[in-house]
Design a protein around this motif. Structure first.
Motif, PDB file in Angstrom:
ATOM      1  N   ASP A 151      -5.587  30.440 -24.172  1.00 36.81           N
ATOM      2  CA  ASP A 151      -5.207  29.665 -23.369  1.00 36.81           C
ATOM      3  C   ASP A 151      -4.082  30.008 -22.288  1.00 36.81           C
ATOM      4  N   SER A 152      -3.217  30.883 -22.842  1.00 43.32           N
ATOM      5  CA  SER A 152      -2.269  31.573 -22.039  1.00 43.32           C
ATOM      6  C   SER A 152      -2.552  32.222 -21.077  1.00 43.32           C
ATOM      7  N   THR A 153      -4.020  32.964 -21.335  1.00 42.13           N
ATOM      8  CA  THR A 153      -4.550  33.807 -20.019  1.00 42.13           C
ATOM      9  C   THR A 153      -5.514  33.048 -19.438  1.00 42.13           C
ATOM     10  N   VAL A 154      -6.454  32.273 -19.925  1.00 39.57           N
ATOM     11  CA  VAL A 154      -7.726  31.786 -19.464  1.00 39.57           C
ATOM     12  C   VAL A 154      -7.321  30.872 -18.099  1.00 39.57           C
ATOM     13  N   VAL A 155      -6.180  30.423 -18.058  1.00 37.78           N
ATOM     14  CA  VAL A 155      -5.658  29.556 -17.154  1.00 37.78           C
ATOM     15  C   VAL A 155      -5.489  30.139 -15.830  1.00 37.78           C
ATOM     16  N   ASN A 156      -5.217  31.457 -15.784  1.00 43.56           N
ATOM     17  CA  ASN A 156      -4.903  32.372 -14.873  1.00 43.56           C
ATOM     18  C   ASN A 156      -6.118  32.264 -13.747  1.00 43.56           C
ATOM     19  N   GLY A 169     -16.520  23.364 -14.428  1.00 44.18           N
ATOM     20  CA  GLY A 169     -15.394  23.008 -13.824  1.00 44.18           C
ATOM     21  C   GLY A 169     -14.077  23.399 -14.481  1.00 44.18           C
ATOM     22  N   TRP A 170     -12.857  23.590 -13.889  1.00 40.65           N
ATOM     23  CA  TRP A 170     -11.782  24.094 -14.315  1.00 40.65           C
ATOM     24  C   TRP A 170     -11.296  23.330 -15.714  1.00 40.65           C
ATOM     25  N   ARG A 171     -11.731  21.893 -15.642  1.00 40.15           N
ATOM     26  CA  ARG A 171     -11.014  21.278 -16.497  1.00 40.15           C
ATOM     27  C   ARG A 171     -11.738  21.741 -18.001  1.00 40.15           C
ATOM     28  N   TRP A 172     -12.608  22.106 -18.068  1.00 43.35           N
ATOM     29  CA  TRP A 172     -13.227  22.898 -19.327  1.00 43.35           C
ATOM     30  C   TRP A 172     -12.538  23.853 -19.782  1.00 43.35           C
ATOM     31  N   VAL A 173     -11.787  24.301 -18.994  1.00 42.42           N
ATOM     32  CA  VAL A 173     -10.876  25.595 -19.679  1.00 42.42           C
ATOM     33  C   VAL A 173      -9.907  25.084 -20.571  1.00 42.42           C
ATOM     34  N   PHE A 174      -9.577  23.974 -20.613  1.00 40.98           N
ATOM     35  CA  PHE A 174      -8.606  23.157 -21.635  1.00 40.98           C
ATOM     36  C   PHE A 174      -9.516  22.356 -22.797  1.00 40.98           C
ATOM     37  N   LEU A 175     -10.552  21.839 -22.209  1.00 39.67           N
ATOM     38  CA  LEU A 175     -11.347  21.092 -23.092  1.00 39.67           C
ATOM     39  C   LEU A 175     -12.101  21.876 -24.141  1.00 39.67           C
ATOM     40  N   LEU A 176     -12.226  23.425 -23.742  1.00 38.32           N
ATOM     41  CA  LEU A 176     -12.775  24.187 -24.722  1.00 38.32           C
ATOM     42  C   LEU A 176     -11.905  24.397 -26.318  1.00 38.32           C
ATOM     43  N   ASN A 177     -10.671  24.032 -25.874  1.00 40.50           N
ATOM     44  CA  ASN A 177      -9.784  24.272 -27.275  1.00 40.50           C
ATOM     45  C   ASN A 177     -10.504  23.040 -28.427  1.00 40.50           C
ATOM     46  N   PHE A 219     -12.332  35.916 -18.453  1.00 37.01           N
ATOM     47  CA  PHE A 219     -13.796  35.921 -18.257  1.00 37.01           C
ATOM     48  C   PHE A 219     -14.542  34.435 -18.608  1.00 37.01           C
ATOM     49  N   VAL A 220     -13.867  34.033 -19.813  1.00 36.50           N
ATOM     50  CA  VAL A 220     -14.312  32.701 -20.270  1.00 36.50           C
ATOM     51  C   VAL A 220     -13.908  31.546 -19.068  1.00 36.50           C
ATOM     52  N   GLY A 221     -12.663  31.783 -18.776  1.00 35.93           N
ATOM     53  CA  GLY A 221     -12.283  30.797 -17.572  1.00 35.93           C
ATOM     54  C   GLY A 221     -13.069  30.750 -16.435  1.00 35.93           C
ATOM     55  N   GLY A 222     -13.365  32.120 -16.053  1.00 35.26           N
ATOM     56  CA  GLY A 222     -14.029  32.250 -14.678  1.00 35.26           C
ATOM     57  C   GLY A 222     -15.549  31.667 -14.815  1.00 35.26           C
ATOM     58  N   TRP A 223     -16.296  31.891 -16.006  1.00 34.84           N
ATOM     59  CA  TRP A 223     -17.275  31.094 -16.353  1.00 34.84           C
ATOM     60  C   TRP A 223     -17.352  29.494 -16.244  1.00 34.84           C
ATOM     61  N   SER A 258      -4.391  19.792 -25.276  1.00 40.10           N
ATOM     62  CA  SER A 258      -5.422  20.471 -24.047  1.00 40.10           C
ATOM     63  C   SER A 258      -6.283  19.375 -23.687  1.00 40.10           C
ATOM     64  N   LEU A 259      -6.652  18.279 -24.512  1.00 40.96           N
ATOM     65  CA  LEU A 259      -7.496  17.345 -24.082  1.00 40.96           C
ATOM     66  C   LEU A 259      -6.948  16.604 -22.820  1.00 40.96           C
ATOM     67  N   LEU A 260      -5.534  16.422 -22.911  1.00 41.81           N
ATOM     68  CA  LEU A 260      -4.775  15.653 -22.051  1.00 41.81           C
ATOM     69  C   LEU A 260      -4.735  16.773 -20.830  1.00 41.81           C
ATOM     70  N   CYS A 261      -4.782  17.960 -20.888  1.00 41.79           N
ATOM     71  CA  CYS A 261      -4.734  18.732 -19.675  1.00 41.79           C
ATOM     72  C   CYS A 261      -5.980  18.601 -19.168  1.00 41.79           C
ATOM     73  N   GLY A 262      -7.263  18.508 -19.692  1.00 45.01           N
ATOM     74  CA  GLY A 262      -8.559  18.427 -18.973  1.00 45.01           C
ATOM     75  C   GLY A 262      -8.688  17.252 -18.271  1.00 45.01           C
ATOM     76  N   LEU A 263      -8.070  16.034 -18.621  1.00 45.43           N
ATOM     77  CA  LEU A 263      -8.184  14.749 -18.201  1.00 45.43           C
ATOM     78  C   LEU A 263      -7.139  14.564 -17.200  1.00 45.43           C
TER      79      LEU A 263
END
Length: 483
Positions: A27-32, A164-172, A154-158, A91-96
């Motif tokens: 999470d510390s890198t996927v967000v970039n 969408g970017w919200r799933w960067v957080f919801l993945l957790n 890579f995961v974040g880009g995919w 993470s859920l709150l970030c995604g929403l």
């Protein structure tokens, strides 16, 4: 505990701790990679993007020592599991989050969960495994956890280019759902039975406040919050020096090796934090890569960490930490400077790939030996506090770098919207990262030494073998034998 790495339970312990810590590192890198899309979707300027990264790092760095102390007192597995659950909720709150302000607040909450789970993951390995297997277990933990951090772009880009970017957080959330039952079933509990007294809540608040004020001053380019932050930092040191059971026992820095390795950590992770923040934006804003393309461009570091980190840990154990901790940052500095070739219409094979390979080799060389040397510099009973201090140093360094580099490079609030402006400031910022890495290499060469045999360090006034190359420290609750 004396679990062997080759046993089924040993593999479960490694898997669980890697899942937990890897989730936080991811999470510390996927967000970039998601930052440009977050900025467009929420109509946010560069300061909001910086806080999206730094709010998480702030609470993580400010509370991670308290998280380690809670694990020592109430059980490392228990606090680790609590941190995983807390992290998933954040993470859920970030995604929403509907706007930038709520996203930043949710990221801060997420960092609290990271502060609970991160020190416990490494302390569980140190307390669970047989001494003969600890170095290899730490190497696996460091390497696989580093893969989690490296695969993040890579995961974040995919995800950004897909759902969408919200799933960067919801993945957790599903990752946490997998980690918790495995931890409860397969990981043994460990704690410090003599951990008594009050928790240093005041120290935690002062430390987080100092970091927050300095970060705010750097991002907003204002002086007074920074000065207040420095004063609060001085107050933090004074409080920690006078408390009978401080969150940050300053006496541990009497150990030369421990202090040296943490100085190297500050340099290395400051450079890493700034480098990956800037490169993720450079590849998209200037080179024209998609989010997935930018994430894929960083994959060589992932592959190298996955293949070679465990071997690097074993090599560091054989030859000592001085050479890996000197060569590693120098390789990373070279990889950093190679990124200056990346501009508009950059060729991946000619421009990006060489930089990523050299950077990856540097990370492989230094990350596992760095972690193992931190733990080897103190006795086993202080695994929690040692890992907590080292993690706090790493996160605080990245936090300050992400806040300071745009200011030092003259990057305006809308710079990430302009390829020309961002590319120009990128050329000024990247060499700063390289200079910090070289400083880390110099410190390692000058101060880090191979650990001497424990029997050579028995202090004449010590009632037991100290096992470190320094006079014995006054015993605290963090130094008493584990269960």
């Amino acid at each position: 505990m004396d679990i062997r790495l080759s046993s089924a339970q040993g593999r479960w312990v490694v898997l669980t701790t890697v899942l937990g810590s890897g989730m936080a590192l991811l999470d510390s890198t996927v967000v970039n990679v998601a930052l440009p899309q977050i900025g467009r979707d929420l109509d946010a300027d560069l300061a909001v993007l910086q806080w999206t990264v730094n709010a998480y790092m702030l609470t993580l760095a400010g509370l991670i020592l308290l998280g380690g102390a809670l694990g020592d007192r109430y059980g490392r597995r228990r606090i680790f599991v609590l941190g995983v659950v807390w992290f998933a909720i954040g993470s859920l709150l970030c995604g929403l989050a509907p706007n930038g302000g709520i996203l930043v607040a949710a990221r801060a909450l997420q960092g609290v969960g990271g502060a609970l789970l991160t020190p416990g993951s490494l302390a569980l390995i140190q307390a669970s495994f047989h001494p003969d297997d600890r170095a290899r277990a730490v190497g696996l933990w460091s390497g696989l956890g580093g893969v989690g951090a490296a695969v993040g772009p890579f995961v974040g880009g995919w995800l950004v280019d897909g759902p969408g970017w919200r799933w960067v957080f919801l993945l957790n959330v599903p990752l946490a759902a997998l980690c918790v039952p495995v931890a409860l079933r397969h990981v043994p509990e460990s704690r410090n039975l003599r951990a008594v007294g009050r928790f240093d809540v005041l120290g935690a608040v002062l430390g987080a406040a100092a970091l927050g004020l300095v970060t705010y001053a750097l991002i907003d380019a204002t002086v007074w919050p920074g000065l207040v932050g420095v004063l609060v930092g001085v107050a933090f040191v004074l409080v920690e020096r006078r408390r009978p059971e401080p969150m940050l026992p300053l006496s541990v820095f009497a150990i030369r090796q421990f202090t040296a390795v943490n100085l190297v950590t500050l340099c290395v992770y400051a450079a890493f934090g700034g480098f990956f923040f800037l490169v993720a934006l450079q590849l998209q804003v200037v080179a024209g890569y998609s989010a997935l393309g930018a994430g894929t461009a960083l994959l060589p570091t992932t592959v190298l960490m996955l293949l070679l980190s465990a071997k690097s840990g074993e090599l560091g154990e054989r030859i000592g930490p001085r050479i890996p901790l000197t060569v590693g940052p120098l390789l990373c500095a070279a990889g950093t400077m190679l990124m200056l070739r990346v501009g508009e219409d950059a060729s991946y094979v000619v421009d990006v790939l060489p930089a990523m390979v050299v950077m990856g080799m540097g990370m492989v060389t230094l990350v596992a030996p760095l972690t193992a040397t931190v733990l080897a510099s103190v006795d086993t009973a202080r695994a929690g506090i040692a890992s907590g201090i080292n993690n706090a140093a790493a996160r605080a360094a990245g936090l300050i770098a992400v806040a300071a580099l745009p200011l030092l490079a003259g990057m305006g609030p809308e710079a990430y919207r302009s390829a020309a402006e961002f590319g120009e400031t990128f050329q000024r910022a990247i060499p700063m990262c390289a200079v910090v890495l070289v400083a880390g290499a110099v410190i390692a060469w000058a101060m880090v030494r191979a650990p001497a045999p424990a029997e050579e360090h028995t202090h004449p006034e010590c009632r037991m073998n100290c096992g470190v190359s320094a006079p014995p420290l006054e015993p605290t609750r963090a130094e008493q034998p584990d269960a």
